[in-house]
Design a protein around this motif. Structure first.
Motif, PDB file in Angstrom:
ATOM      1  N   HIS A  34      41.983  44.555  -5.892  1.00  0.00           N
ATOM      2  CA  HIS A  34      41.872  45.991  -6.122  1.00  0.00           C
ATOM      3  C   HIS A  34      43.180  46.500  -6.686  1.00  0.00           C
ATOM      4  O   HIS A  34      44.240  46.347  -6.080  1.00  0.00           O
ATOM      5  CB  HIS A  34      41.551  46.716  -4.813  1.00  0.00           C
ATOM      6  N   GLU A  87      40.715  52.491 -11.774  1.00  0.00           N
ATOM      7  CA  GLU A  87      39.879  53.627 -12.172  1.00  0.00           C
ATOM      8  C   GLU A  87      40.727  54.734 -12.781  1.00  0.00           C
ATOM      9  O   GLU A  87      40.219  55.558 -13.530  1.00  0.00           O
ATOM     10  CB  GLU A  87      39.128  54.183 -10.960  1.00  0.00           C
ATOM     11  N   ALA A 129      44.128  44.588  -1.784  1.00  0.00           N
ATOM     12  CA  ALA A 129      45.232  45.099  -2.591  1.00  0.00           C
ATOM     13  C   ALA A 129      46.404  44.138  -2.417  1.00  0.00           C
ATOM     14  O   ALA A 129      46.415  43.331  -1.481  1.00  0.00           O
ATOM     15  CB  ALA A 129      45.610  46.500  -2.130  1.00  0.00           C
ATOM     16  N   HIS A 188      39.165  44.091  -9.870  1.00  0.00           N
ATOM     17  CA  HIS A 188      38.580  45.423 -10.003  1.00  0.00           C
ATOM     18  C   HIS A 188      39.573  46.257 -10.800  1.00  0.00           C
ATOM     19  O   HIS A 188      40.631  46.621 -10.296  1.00  0.00           O
ATOM     20  CB  HIS A 188      38.362  46.025  -8.614  1.00  0.00           C
ATOM     21  N   GLU A 218      38.426  40.250  -4.063  1.00  0.00           N
ATOM     22  CA  GLU A 218      38.333  41.220  -5.144  1.00  0.00           C
ATOM     23  C   GLU A 218      39.689  41.914  -5.208  1.00  0.00           C
ATOM     24  O   GLU A 218      40.074  42.638  -4.295  1.00  0.00           O
ATOM     25  CB  GLU A 218      37.231  42.239  -4.892  1.00  0.00           C
ATOM     26  N   GLY A 258      45.472  49.590  -7.858  1.00  0.00           N
ATOM     27  CA  GLY A 258      45.679  51.022  -7.738  1.00  0.00           C
ATOM     28  C   GLY A 258      46.371  51.600  -8.960  1.00  0.00           C
ATOM     29  O   GLY A 258      46.765  50.883  -9.893  1.00  0.00           O
ATOM     30  N   LYS A 276      37.635  42.934  -0.507  1.00  0.00           N
ATOM     31  CA  LYS A 276      38.547  43.638  -1.406  1.00  0.00           C
ATOM     32  C   LYS A 276      39.957  43.522  -0.840  1.00  0.00           C
ATOM     33  O   LYS A 276      40.162  43.660   0.371  1.00  0.00           O
ATOM     34  CB  LYS A 276      38.124  45.095  -1.525  1.00  0.00           C
TER      35      LYS A 276
END
Length: 140
Positions: free
Chosen positions: A26, A60, A8, A57, A24, A28, A6
């Motif tokens: 990520h 969320e 960022a 990803h 992956e 935010g 993962k």
């Protein structure tokens, strides 16, 4: 077997230096609205220069007028679901920009609520929402 980590956008270069096959991506809370250009440049460059496969990803959480909120593609609240679809659409667009081959997204609240007595519930809304996005993607 392939192996990935993962990453960022602020640690992507360090992660890309590892002996891995994929990253992956990520995302935010603020990455797409505030740092989209940097995210695109960073991961597109890594994909182009190093050949890492990219998986995104999806966030969320998203910012709304009321503050942070869960991205909920299966929400019974049509307004929240619409905002969530917009967030997913933005993620799909990002994937196309950086040549990512896969998106991982959270479904949100897929279980029926107490108020839902007619048999429709979050899972049905999720399927309908995702089907609508796939149909829109194919139409484009």
């Amino acid at each position: 077997m392939r192996f990935g980590v993962k990453a960022a956008f602020n640690d992507a270069t360090v992660m890309a230096d590892l002996d891995v096959d994929l990253l992956e991506v990520h995302l935010g809370l603020e990455d797409l609205p505030r740092h989209r250009r940097t995210v695109v440049e960073t991961f597109k460059g890594i994909h182009r220069d190093r050949g890492h496969a990219l998986v995104v990803h999806a966030p969320e959480f998203m910012m709304t007028g009321a503050g942070p909120s869960l991205v909920d593609l299966s929400s019974g609240d049509a307004s929240l679901r619409s905002l969530s679809v917009t967030a997913l659409r933005s993620t799909i667009d990002l994937c196309q920009e950086i040549d990512a081959g896969l998106i991982v997204a959270h479904p949100g609240g897929i279980m029926p609520t107490v108020e839902e007595t007619d048999g429709s519930h979050g899972l049905d809304r999720l399927v309908d929402t995702l089907a609508g996005q796939v149909d829109a993607e194919h139409a484009a």
